[in-house]
Motif scaffolding. Structure first.
Motif, PDB file in Angstrom:
ATOM      1  N   ILE A  29       0.846  -1.189   0.000  1.00 48.15           N
ATOM      2  CA  ILE A  29       0.000   0.000   0.000  1.00 48.15           C
ATOM      3  C   ILE A  29       0.883   1.241   0.000  1.00 48.15           C
ATOM      4  O   ILE A  29       1.851   1.338   0.743  1.00 48.15           O
ATOM      5  N   ARG A  30       0.511   2.208  -0.835  1.00 48.44           N
ATOM      6  CA  ARG A  30       1.278   3.448  -0.896  1.00 48.44           C
ATOM      7  C   ARG A  30       0.339   4.633  -1.045  1.00 48.44           C
ATOM      8  O   ARG A  30      -0.670   4.551  -1.736  1.00 48.44           O
ATOM      9  N   GLY A  31       0.679   5.733  -0.348  1.00 50.79           N
ATOM     10  CA  GLY A  31      -0.074   6.975  -0.488  1.00 50.79           C
ATOM     11  C   GLY A  31       0.660   7.901  -1.442  1.00 50.79           C
ATOM     12  O   GLY A  31       0.685   7.693  -2.648  1.00 50.79           O
ATOM     13  N   GLY A  32       1.325   8.911  -0.876  1.00 53.80           N
ATOM     14  CA  GLY A  32       2.058   9.850  -1.717  1.00 53.80           C
ATOM     15  C   GLY A  32       3.493   9.459  -1.971  1.00 53.80           C
ATOM     16  O   GLY A  32       4.228  10.181  -2.651  1.00 53.80           O
ATOM     17  N   GLY A  33       3.945   8.342  -1.407  1.00 53.18           N
ATOM     18  CA  GLY A  33       5.294   7.870  -1.656  1.00 53.18           C
ATOM     19  C   GLY A  33       6.375   8.671  -0.967  1.00 53.18           C
ATOM     20  O   GLY A  33       7.515   8.724  -1.434  1.00 53.18           O
ATOM     21  N   GLY A 137      -8.725  -7.202   2.788  1.00 49.65           N
ATOM     22  CA  GLY A 137      -7.917  -8.143   2.022  1.00 49.65           C
ATOM     23  C   GLY A 137      -8.713  -9.158   1.234  1.00 49.65           C
ATOM     24  O   GLY A 137      -8.125  -9.966   0.493  1.00 49.65           O
ATOM     25  N   SER A 138     -10.039  -9.126   1.359  1.00 45.03           N
ATOM     26  CA  SER A 138     -10.898  -9.970   0.519  1.00 45.03           C
ATOM     27  C   SER A 138     -11.517  -9.174  -0.622  1.00 45.03           C
ATOM     28  O   SER A 138     -12.346  -9.689  -1.377  1.00 45.03           O
ATOM     29  N   GLY A 139     -11.149  -7.888  -0.709  1.00 41.20           N
ATOM     30  CA  GLY A 139     -11.701  -7.036  -1.749  1.00 41.20           C
ATOM     31  C   GLY A 139     -13.051  -6.447  -1.400  1.00 41.20           C
ATOM     32  O   GLY A 139     -13.715  -5.865  -2.262  1.00 41.20           O
ATOM     33  N   GLU A 140     -13.462  -6.548  -0.144  1.00 36.67           N
ATOM     34  CA  GLU A 140     -14.757  -5.994   0.283  1.00 36.67           C
ATOM     35  C   GLU A 140     -14.588  -4.527   0.661  1.00 36.67           C
ATOM     36  O   GLU A 140     -13.610  -4.147   1.299  1.00 36.67           O
ATOM     37  N   ILE A 141     -15.557  -3.711   0.296  1.00 34.92           N
ATOM     38  CA  ILE A 141     -15.580  -2.294   0.663  1.00 34.92           C
ATOM     39  C   ILE A 141     -16.301  -2.155   1.996  1.00 34.92           C
ATOM     40  O   ILE A 141     -17.444  -2.612   2.143  1.00 34.92           O
ATOM     41  N   LEU A 168      -3.224  -3.977   7.049  1.00 34.92           N
ATOM     42  CA  LEU A 168      -4.555  -4.544   7.280  1.00 34.92           C
ATOM     43  C   LEU A 168      -5.538  -4.253   6.158  1.00 34.92           C
ATOM     44  O   LEU A 168      -6.401  -5.080   5.865  1.00 34.92           O
ATOM     45  N   ALA A 169      -5.449  -3.076   5.553  1.00 35.22           N
ATOM     46  CA  ALA A 169      -6.465  -2.681   4.584  1.00 35.22           C
ATOM     47  C   ALA A 169      -5.959  -1.509   3.755  1.00 35.22           C
ATOM     48  O   ALA A 169      -4.948  -0.872   4.082  1.00 35.22           O
ATOM     49  N   PHE A 170      -6.694  -1.234   2.677  1.00 29.24           N
ATOM     50  CA  PHE A 170      -6.404  -0.112   1.797  1.00 29.24           C
ATOM     51  C   PHE A 170      -7.394   1.005   2.104  1.00 29.24           C
ATOM     52  O   PHE A 170      -8.576   0.919   1.771  1.00 29.24           O
ATOM     53  N   LEU A 171      -6.930   2.050   2.779  1.00 30.33           N
ATOM     54  CA  LEU A 171      -7.797   3.170   3.123  1.00 30.33           C
ATOM     55  C   LEU A 171      -8.237   3.915   1.867  1.00 30.33           C
ATOM     56  O   LEU A 171      -7.418   4.200   0.982  1.00 30.33           O
ATOM     57  N   THR A 172      -9.526   4.258   1.809  1.00 29.72           N
ATOM     58  CA  THR A 172     -10.032   5.024   0.668  1.00 29.72           C
ATOM     59  C   THR A 172     -10.613   6.371   1.081  1.00 29.72           C
ATOM     60  O   THR A 172     -10.666   7.297   0.276  1.00 29.72           O
ATOM     61  N   GLU A 173     -11.039   6.489   2.337  1.00 30.82           N
ATOM     62  CA  GLU A 173     -11.660   7.736   2.794  1.00 30.82           C
ATOM     63  C   GLU A 173     -11.509   7.852   4.304  1.00 30.82           C
ATOM     64  O   GLU A 173     -11.579   6.840   5.014  1.00 30.82           O
ATOM     65  N   VAL A 174     -11.297   9.064   4.793  1.00 36.40           N
ATOM     66  CA  VAL A 174     -11.142   9.283   6.234  1.00 36.40           C
ATOM     67  C   VAL A 174     -11.978  10.481   6.668  1.00 36.40           C
ATOM     68  O   VAL A 174     -12.125  11.449   5.920  1.00 36.40           O
ATOM     69  N   THR A 175     -12.531  10.396   7.872  1.00 37.11           N
ATOM     70  CA  THR A 175     -13.255  11.502   8.489  1.00 37.11           C
ATOM     71  C   THR A 175     -12.555  11.837   9.797  1.00 37.11           C
ATOM     72  O   THR A 175     -12.248  10.939  10.585  1.00 37.11           O
ATOM     73  N   ARG A 382      -3.890 -12.482  14.682  1.00 37.98           N
ATOM     74  CA  ARG A 382      -5.321 -12.808  14.591  1.00 37.98           C
ATOM     75  C   ARG A 382      -6.097 -11.670  13.936  1.00 37.98           C
ATOM     76  O   ARG A 382      -7.004 -11.902  13.130  1.00 37.98           O
ATOM     77  N   ILE A 383      -5.759 -10.444  14.292  1.00 35.77           N
ATOM     78  CA  ILE A 383      -6.420  -9.291  13.677  1.00 35.77           C
ATOM     79  C   ILE A 383      -6.102  -9.234  12.183  1.00 35.77           C
ATOM     80  O   ILE A 383      -6.984  -9.016  11.348  1.00 35.77           O
ATOM     81  N   LYS A 384      -4.848  -9.444  11.841  1.00 34.85           N
ATOM     82  CA  LYS A 384      -4.433  -9.467  10.434  1.00 34.85           C
ATOM     83  C   LYS A 384      -5.228 -10.510   9.662  1.00 34.85           C
ATOM     84  O   LYS A 384      -5.687 -10.259   8.538  1.00 34.85           O
ATOM     85  N   ASP A 385      -5.440 -11.667  10.257  1.00 31.55           N
ATOM     86  CA  ASP A 385      -6.162 -12.745   9.584  1.00 31.55           C
ATOM     87  C   ASP A 385      -7.612 -12.359   9.310  1.00 31.55           C
ATOM     88  O   ASP A 385      -8.185 -12.775   8.297  1.00 31.55           O
TER      89      ASP A 385
END
Length: 400
Positions: A29-33, A137-141, A168-175, A382-385
């Motif tokens: 995962i990468r943001g602005g690099g 990691g299963s591609g679920e939004i 753990l996941a690919f962030l797409t939006e934050v509040t 376990r959380i990662k799984d």
């Protein structure tokens, strides 16, 4: 060959993740690099949030904002400046110290929990994060607080993802929540203290009702590199006050009177104060264009100066202190000395030592993150799984 994926939507990101799972291709995962110094193996593809950009909602009255994860931090800051609001936790910019480029993103800030000098009074980045959207990691939004992931009911997904560095996941939006910009600020400077004396002075200042929002100690070896040389010669213990002009004036007088018993006292105006604390935040004295090992060490405020004193007996080091002494920016002159450093951290009550910069060879040979205790590592696994059952996300230390 490494492929860089720049999805334009959550749906596109979901398809990329599902395809990576099917092909057993790891995704970094990468943001602005801005932290690509840490990219290791090329046996992976890159999933970037850079194309997911834009402010979704901004409510100045409620002091909250929602933005897509790839939104440049500069765009966020500019929008907030128009309403004299700010991020409470002062996200740091490590590009000068690391010798990297790229554009800092708001998703990267939260993914790395990037927090500056105000962290110990205003909380870390994760404490300002109110909600997230992400692709697991299963591609679920998933939207935290809405859809609940299987077997993680009751966990605060928002806080779990803050600081997870893409593992753990690919962030797409934050509040996130905001604070008003203080009307003015000032810095009280106590000169000539050694590290132990500075720790005592900062503890005294923090025990007072003057609302210190920054407490740092700059030993003589680094002091001249801050604030354009406007600090007095020798070591400087610096204490920041912020707020309404009248309040800052009254609190400044009270704090200066209390600090006079420790050493010579002076003050910096608002312009010098802003520059000084930006440089403390961004590790300015070690933005030296070298690859000399740079550590970020988090310990109890009373242990910071003890750690540095012990290390000075065995290694060539330079250091300064933030967070009332609880954050030590430590530069080694030669080898990273990871085993030595972490042994002393453990002996002084524990903490975290993170290798931020070193030669490519040293980075490859050194555990960059503080090794976890066995029980913590098991819980993390376990959380990662649950988030990433196929293990498709590579928890790179890069990507802010």
């Amino acid at each position: 060959m490494t492929i860089i994926h720049d999805p334009l939507s959550e749906e596109a990101a979901s398809r990329i993740v599902r395809a990576a799972v099917a092909a057993a291709t790891p995704l970094e995962i990468r943001g602005g690099g801005t932290r690509t110094l840490w990219s290791g193996s090329t046996n992976r593809d890159i999933l970037s949030s850079a194309a997911l950009s834009g402010i979704v909602a901004y409510n100045p009255a409620e002091m909250t904002m929602t933005a897509k994860a790839g939104t440049p931090l500069g765009d966020i800051s500019a929008a907030l400046a128009e309403r004299r609001q700010m991020l409470a936790f002062e996200p740091l910019d490590l590009r000068p110290a690391l010798g990297t480029s790229g554009i800092p993103t708001i998703g990267g800030v939260f993914a790395t929990n990037a927090s500056g000098p105000r962290r110990y009074v205003a909380g870390a980045a994760r404490d300002s994060l109110l909600g997230v959207r992400f692709v697991n990691g299963s591609g679920e939004i998933v939207k935290a607080g809405g859809r609940v992931m299987k077997n993680v009911t009751g966990l605060d997904l928002t806080k779990l993802l803050a600081g997870s560095r893409g593992a753990l996941a690919f962030l797409t939006e934050v509040t996130f929540r905001l604070l008003p910009v203080p009307e003015t600020s000032a810095t009280i400077v106590v000169s000539g203290l050694n590290d132990a004396e500075a720790a005592a002075a900062m503890a005294t200042a923090m025990s007072m009702s003057v609302e210190v929002s920054g407490a740092a100690h700059l030993p003589e070896s680094v002091c001249g590199r801050f604030a354009g040389g406007r600090l007095p010669a020798g070591a400087a213990t610096v204490l920041r006050l912020e707020g309404l002009a009248g309040s800052v004036s009254v609190r400044s007088e009270k704090l200066q009177a209390a600090m006079a018993r420790f050493g010579a006292v002076s003050s910096l105006d608002v312009e010098a104060t802003v520059q000084l604390w930006r440089e403390i935040r961004d590790v300015h004295p070690y933005a030296d264009g070298t690859a000399r090992p740079l550590w970020r060490v988090s310990v109890a405020p009373t242990a910071g100066h003890q750690l540095v004193a012990a290390l000075r007996l065995e290694a060539g080091i330079d250091a300064y202190y933030d967070w009332q002494g609880g954050l030590v920016w430590l530069r080694m002159e030669a080898d990273p000395e990871a085993d030595l450093l972490r042994r002393y951290v453990k002996a002084l009550g524990g903490g975290h030592a993170t290798l931020m910069r070193a030669s490519a060879e040293a980075m490859a040979a050194t555990p960059v993150l503080q090794p976890q205790a066995e029980a913590v590592a098991a819980l993390s696994a376990r959380i990662k799984d649950k988030f990433d059952p196929a293990g498709v996300f590579v928890g790179a230390f890069a990507g802010a």
